[in-house]
Design an enzyme around this catalytic site. Structure first.
Site, PDB file in Angstrom:
ATOM      1  N   THR A 133       0.829  -1.213   0.000  1.00 48.27           N
ATOM      2  CA  THR A 133       0.000   0.000   0.000  1.00 48.27           C
ATOM      3  C   THR A 133       0.859   1.256   0.000  1.00 48.27           C
ATOM      4  OG1 THR A 133      -1.652  -1.196   1.278  1.00 48.27           O
ATOM      5  CG2 THR A 133      -1.833   1.198   1.257  1.00 48.27           C
TER       6      THR A 133
ATOM      7  N   HIS B 259      21.152  28.767  13.601  1.00 47.69           N
ATOM      8  CA  HIS B 259      20.319  29.911  13.229  1.00 47.69           C
ATOM      9  C   HIS B 259      20.722  30.395  11.842  1.00 47.69           C
ATOM     10  CE1 HIS B 259      17.974  33.562  13.634  1.00 47.69           C
ATOM     11  NE2 HIS B 259      19.024  34.229  13.162  1.00 47.69           N
TER      12      HIS B 259
HETATM   13  P1  FAD Z   1       0.683  -3.240   3.080  1.00 53.35           P
HETATM   14  O1  FAD Z   1       1.604  -2.172   2.643  1.00 53.35           O
HETATM   15  O2  FAD Z   1      -0.760  -3.059   2.820  1.00 53.35           O
HETATM   16  O3  FAD Z   1       1.187  -4.575   2.394  1.00 53.35           O
HETATM   17  C1  FAD Z   1       0.491  -5.774   2.507  1.00 53.35           C
HETATM   18  C2  FAD Z   1       0.838  -6.624   1.315  1.00 53.35           C
HETATM   19  O4  FAD Z   1       0.329  -7.931   1.530  1.00 53.35           O
HETATM   20  C3  FAD Z   1       0.213  -6.126   0.018  1.00 53.35           C
HETATM   21  O5  FAD Z   1       1.220  -5.920  -0.945  1.00 53.35           O
HETATM   22  C4  FAD Z   1      -0.747  -7.241  -0.381  1.00 53.35           C
HETATM   23  O6  FAD Z   1      -0.827  -7.418  -1.787  1.00 53.35           O
HETATM   24  C5  FAD Z   1      -0.128  -8.442   0.297  1.00 53.35           C
HETATM   25  N1  FAD Z   1      -1.069  -9.532   0.597  1.00 53.35           N
HETATM   26  C6  FAD Z   1      -2.227  -9.443   1.294  1.00 53.35           C
HETATM   27  N2  FAD Z   1      -2.795 -10.669   1.391  1.00 53.35           N
HETATM   28  C7  FAD Z   1      -1.988 -11.534   0.752  1.00 53.35           C
HETATM   29  C8  FAD Z   1      -2.037 -12.934   0.503  1.00 53.35           C
HETATM   30  N3  FAD Z   1      -3.032 -13.686   0.953  1.00 53.35           N
HETATM   31  N4  FAD Z   1      -1.038 -13.491  -0.209  1.00 53.35           N
HETATM   32  C9  FAD Z   1      -0.013 -12.740  -0.678  1.00 53.35           C
HETATM   33  N5  FAD Z   1       0.077 -11.422  -0.476  1.00 53.35           N
HETATM   34  C10 FAD Z   1      -0.885 -10.820   0.235  1.00 53.35           C
HETATM   35  N6  FAD Z   1       1.880   5.625   6.241  1.00 53.35           N
HETATM   36  C11 FAD Z   1       2.918   6.417   6.584  1.00 53.35           C
HETATM   37  O7  FAD Z   1       3.713   6.036   7.452  1.00 53.35           O
HETATM   38  N7  FAD Z   1       3.114   7.639   5.998  1.00 53.35           N
HETATM   39  C12 FAD Z   1       2.274   8.121   5.051  1.00 53.35           C
HETATM   40  O8  FAD Z   1       2.478   9.219   4.537  1.00 53.35           O
HETATM   41  C13 FAD Z   1       1.167   7.323   4.672  1.00 53.35           C
HETATM   42  N8  FAD Z   1       0.303   7.755   3.735  1.00 53.35           N
HETATM   43  C14 FAD Z   1      -0.729   6.953   3.361  1.00 53.35           C
HETATM   44  C15 FAD Z   1      -1.610   7.427   2.397  1.00 53.35           C
HETATM   45  C16 FAD Z   1      -2.673   6.636   1.981  1.00 53.35           C
HETATM   46  C17 FAD Z   1      -3.616   7.159   0.929  1.00 53.35           C
HETATM   47  C18 FAD Z   1      -2.834   5.330   2.531  1.00 53.35           C
HETATM   48  C19 FAD Z   1      -3.950   4.440   2.074  1.00 53.35           C
HETATM   49  C20 FAD Z   1      -1.967   4.859   3.496  1.00 53.35           C
HETATM   50  C21 FAD Z   1      -0.914   5.668   3.928  1.00 53.35           C
HETATM   51  N9  FAD Z   1      -0.027   5.238   4.919  1.00 53.35           N
HETATM   52  C22 FAD Z   1       1.006   6.051   5.300  1.00 53.35           C
HETATM   53  C23 FAD Z   1      -0.182   3.932   5.588  1.00 53.35           C
HETATM   54  C24 FAD Z   1       0.795   2.891   5.017  1.00 53.35           C
HETATM   55  O9  FAD Z   1       0.598   2.781   3.630  1.00 53.35           O
HETATM   56  C25 FAD Z   1       0.546   1.560   5.697  1.00 53.35           C
HETATM   57  O10 FAD Z   1       0.609   1.725   7.089  1.00 53.35           O
HETATM   58  C26 FAD Z   1       1.596   0.530   5.268  1.00 53.35           C
HETATM   59  O11 FAD Z   1       1.528   0.314   3.883  1.00 53.35           O
HETATM   60  C27 FAD Z   1       1.360  -0.772   6.015  1.00 53.35           C
HETATM   61  O12 FAD Z   1       2.295  -1.714   5.590  1.00 53.35           O
HETATM   62  P2  FAD Z   1       1.972  -3.286   5.674  1.00 53.35           P
HETATM   63  O13 FAD Z   1       3.227  -3.959   5.270  1.00 53.35           O
HETATM   64  O14 FAD Z   1       1.377  -3.605   6.975  1.00 53.35           O
HETATM   65  O15 FAD Z   1       0.812  -3.540   4.617  1.00 53.35           O
END
Ligand code: FAD
Length: 472
Positions: A41, A451
């Site tokens: 994401t 500064h």
């Molecule tokens: P994700 O990045 O969601 O990754 C999960 C992955 O798992 C995905 O690629 C998915 O395809 C994969 N997956 C899921 N199920 C399966 C499966 N069964 N088999 C194989 N693969 C699978 N955070 C910040 O810190 N700063 C920011 O500026 C910020 N801006 C944001 C703006 C927006 C519009 C959004 C929506 C979010 C933002 N975030 C921001 C939040 C940040 O994107 C998330 O907190 C972060 O991506 C979480 O990481 P993650 O690894 O937990 O999950």
């Protein structure tokens, strides 16, 4: 085919791929299973593309204000497809970088959709992963430890489901071909206000509807009030304490809907609507029913070392809830990997995780809000310093906002630092470090700040806690 490894990671987003790199550094054999694109994401639908749009919007707005810097610019024109192309080029470059890091660390990436399986011929314990590959073939990954990092997706409000044309989630908004004339944003949390700020800077008429009594409800009340004041002054319409009535939505040329504001019902209309009411964990269809992994309120339950209720299965990132930030996900990934490797890491404590909002002006904070500190029973003292008394802020033409430091009046420990103003997301690191090192406000003030810099404000706000600020 069956693949055995030390660590399997289900999901290659920020949490997953950083965990994989740390595990490889610790000599583990690592497999990542990703159904879409590495980077998740944050890289493809979150942090990076949204910040790229915000930067273009900020530059466009600043060019329109250039006369105040003595620069007369004529013919300044927004070419939105080029804004989108620039965004995509940045995402693609970083995506290539993540793929390179996987190769560099010898991490095996399996492109497919994984489901955790229970005890089977592959392993007496649950935690192996059956992966369906793009061509329909199956592979089974049998790890000693599994890390679940499946992330989250936009929360949907029944009646306001994204339809790709009138009603959008942040996923669809990021790939708009052209900008609407007006946008109704339902939800004034971080994603909602960032979109409000950027759309307004691009010239879109924006209304934000938030059910809570303040925008960015998790942040300090004073900061939220200042943000609302500035957004409203810029021309964004903000309705707090206002709850939309989902089944009142009507779509024709644009969208109309009713909302309740106390006893009053207000009618709202715009060309498009963006629903940003939070994120839902991806915990369905990943095989958790085959395990004893516990779930609470829709999120996977973990302890401070990210272990689920099955100790050899860990979970990190958005799927465990909490702060749902990219840097929280990657930090949790490192804690999980170090713990499963016997490295005894410090437990994860969300109070040390900075939170940033990339509106104009930006908001950044770490630690407790004033309300939270009082609710926890601390006796507190606060120091506040305005950007209007910081020379560099005047030079930048961005003098709105302030920094507020909250300290424990008995122990002098810093409980929270809250900032609103120019470039504060790049300055919160000092406060985060100070908090983790148990620095007192006096110690922050003793650190000499160059500064003229914007960072002088942190020293001044810290000194203001004991009435020692010199710049005001
Ligand atoms: P994700 O990045 O969601 O990754 C999960 C992955 O798992 C995905 O690629 C998915 O395809 C994969 N997956 C899921 N199920 C399966 C499966 N069964 N088999 C194989 N693969 C699978 N955070 C910040 O810190 N700063 C920011 O500026 C910020 N801006 C944001 C703006 C927006 C519009 C959004 C929506 C979010 C933002 N975030 C921001 C939040 C940040 O994107 C998330 O907190 C972060 O991506 C979480 O990481 P993650 O690894 O937990 O999950």
């Amino acid at each position: 085919m069956t693949i055995s490894c030390d660590v399997a990671i289900l999901g290659g987003g920020t949490g997953g791929y950083v965990a994989a790199i740390r595990a490889a550094q610790l000599g583990k054999e690592v497999v990542i299973i990703e159904q879409d694109k590495l980077g998740g994401t944050c890289l493809h639908r979150g942090c990076i593309p949204s910040k790229s749009l915000l930067r273009s919007a900020e530059l466009f707005a600043q060019m329109k204000e250039s006369e105040s810097f003595g620069i007369e610019a004529s013919g300044v024109k927004l070419v939105f497809p080029k804004v989108q192309q620039r965004k995509q080029a940045i995402v693609d470059q970083l995506h290539g970088g993540v793929q390179y890091l996987m190769r560099k660390h010898n991490i095996k990436v399996i492109q497919g959709t994984g489901r955790v399986i229970g005890p089977s011929i592959f392993s007496p314990k649950s935690g192996a992963v059956a992966v369906e590959l793009a061509d329909g073939e199956m592979e089974t990954v049998v790890p000693a430890h599994l890390i679940i990092a499946t992330g989250s997706r936009p929360r949907v409000l029944p009646g306001l489901e994204p339809d790709g044309s009138h009603v959008l989630s942040s996923d669809e908004a990021l790939v708009l071909d052209e900008l609407p004339a007006s946008m109704l944003i339902v939800g004034g949390g971080v994603i909602g206000v960032e979109w409000a700020s950027l759309l307004h800077d691009f010239g879109v008429e924006v209304t934000v509807v938030e059910a809570a009594s303040q925008l960015i409800p998790a942040e300090d009340e004073e900061i939220s009030r200042e943000l609302q004041r500035i957004l409203v002054r810029r021309g964004i319409k903000v309705l707090t304490g206002t709850a939309v009535i989902p089944d009142s939505v009507q779509k024709a040329q644009g969208v109309t809907l009713s909302a309740k504001q106390g006893d009053k019902v207000v009618e709202l209309a715009a060309e498009k609507m963006l629903v940003s009411i939070g994120r839902q964990a991806n915990v369905e269809n990943i095989g958790l029913e085959n395990t004893d992994v516990g779930i609470k309120n829709g999120f996977i339950r973990v302890n401070e070392h990210m272990q689920t209720t099955e100790p050899h299965i860990y979970a990190i990132g958005d799927c465990i809830g909490g702060l749902q930030l990219a840097h929280a996900a990657s930090h949790e990934g490192i804690v999980a990997v170090e713990h499963l490797s016997g490295e005894k890491p410090h437990g994860y404590d969300p109070v040390h995780v900075p939170r940033c909002v990339y509106t104009r002006p930006e908001v950044a904070s770490v630690g407790l809000t004033e309300k939270e500190a009082r609710e926890k029973g601390y006796s507190i003292k606060t120091g506040k310093f305005p950007f209007s008394a910081i020379g560099k802020a005047l030079v930048y033409g961005e003098k709105e906002g302030f920094v507020k430091v909250i300290a424990n009046a008995e122990t002098q420990d810093i409980l929270g630092v809250h900032m609103i103003g120019p470039h504060v997301t790049d300055m919160i690191g000092e406060a985060t470090l100070a908090q983790i090192l148990d620095a007192t406000p006096w110690e922050i003030g003793q650190a000499v700040h160059a500064h003229p810099t914007l960072s002088e404000i942190i020293g001044e706000a810290a000194l203001a806690v004991d009435g020692r600020a010199t710049g005001i």
